[in-house]
Design an enzyme around this catalytic site. Sequence first.
Site, mmCIF file in Angstrom:
data_model
loop_
_atom_site.group_PDB
_atom_site.id
_atom_site.type_symbol
_atom_site.label_atom_id
_atom_site.label_comp_id
_atom_site.label_asym_id
_atom_site.label_seq_id
_atom_site.Cartn_x
_atom_site.Cartn_y
_atom_site.Cartn_z
ATOM 1 C CB SER A 1 -0.914 0.009 1.231
ATOM 2 O OG SER A 1 -0.157 -0.263 2.402
ATOM 3 C CE LYS B 1 7.273 -2.997 3.543
ATOM 4 N NZ LYS B 1 7.039 -1.691 2.896
ATOM 5 C CG ASP C 1 4.288 -4.545 2.225
ATOM 6 O OD1 ASP C 1 4.348 -3.620 1.401
ATOM 7 O OD2 ASP C 1 4.262 -4.352 3.455
ATOM 8 C CB SER D 1 9.594 1.559 -3.073
ATOM 9 O OG SER D 1 10.442 0.987 -2.099
ATOM 10 N NE ARG D 2 9.516 6.976 3.022
ATOM 11 C CZ ARG D 2 8.238 6.855 3.361
ATOM 12 N NH1 ARG D 2 7.306 7.387 2.596
ATOM 13 N NH2 ARG D 2 7.884 6.215 4.465
ATOM 14 C CB VAL E 1 10.866 7.409 8.604
ATOM 15 C CG1 VAL E 1 11.383 6.109 9.212
ATOM 16 C CG2 VAL E 1 10.898 8.526 9.642
ATOM 17 C CD GLU F 1 10.549 2.582 10.348
ATOM 18 O OE1 GLU F 1 11.624 2.202 10.861
ATOM 19 O OE2 GLU F 1 9.700 3.241 10.968
#
Length: 329
Positions: free
Chosen positions: A134, A187, A240, A250-251, A275, A277
């Site tokens: 998402s 992921k 995901d 996608s960072r 952020v 992660e």
Amino acid sequence: MNITVLGAGAWGTALAIYLSARHHVTLWTRNTGHLAELAALRVNQRYLPGQHLPDSIHLASALSDALEQAELVLVVVPVAGLRVTLQRIAALNQSLPLVLGCKGFEAGTAKLPCQVVEDVYSAEITCGVLSGPSFAQEVAMGLPAALTLASDDDAFARRIASEIHTSILRVYSSSDVVGVEVGGALKNVIAIAAGISDGLAFGNNARAALITRGLAEITRLGVALGGHRKTFTGLSGIGDLILTCTGDLSRNRQVGMMLAAGCQLPEILLEIGHVTEGVYTVREAHEMGRQLQIDMPVTQAVYSILYEQIPVESAIRNMLDREPGAETD
């Protein structure tokens, strides 16, 4: 239902926008300056530009105000800020049911978000976790998606999944909290590797191999921690993982691409401005893999690049030069 969303980052804001169509929503941020911007613009220009905040969303910076009418609290803060946020909630109300929307392992303890909840609360509390493929921007735009809501309390998982489920955002219930949280955390690490592969122009074959082998090591660690193997073939696992490893939004994948281009980590994090992660999760995942003697070559490669100053090309070469083995090992 009165739902309070704690955390006005991209994902918290997107969830607030989505939920406001059917529920009474309060969006909380501890940053009063950010709150003033949200109130004035009705757009989260910092984290989710271009998406209007419906007038029905109530904004709050005082946690007591945000929780006053809440029947459900969605905690959507970075994992680094989860414990202190939970401590503040618990000091005000020990009985509010929680759904966690953060992904990762707590630095220093390697605990999953729901395990942090268990640490903080003196009594048993109803808690769930929302995870799956998402991107915030697409959810805020009303594009179709599907998520998993997991809880040890099956009835709670089914009830909350039903409350927030629509034909646009399908929500499936699960009882495997550990599996769902491990998939959501790891992921991001594999996505950094996928970004490196893409940045080095290794091609589609290499990306597919990375995703597949990445899923294998996610599953190995997840099962060792108590997750169910089948969970990793679902939305919060492979779903995901595919999105985060392939999507341009996608960072974590962006981090990998910038590493491949020769950028240094501080520069990367400053430019992305959100952020990421996976950068922090990889430290805890690497240590857990070492302690549990679990083979995690993709995680090892990302860790060595970020924290052992191994050149990208050397780390990738070390991974590719590994001895062959059985695929199911």
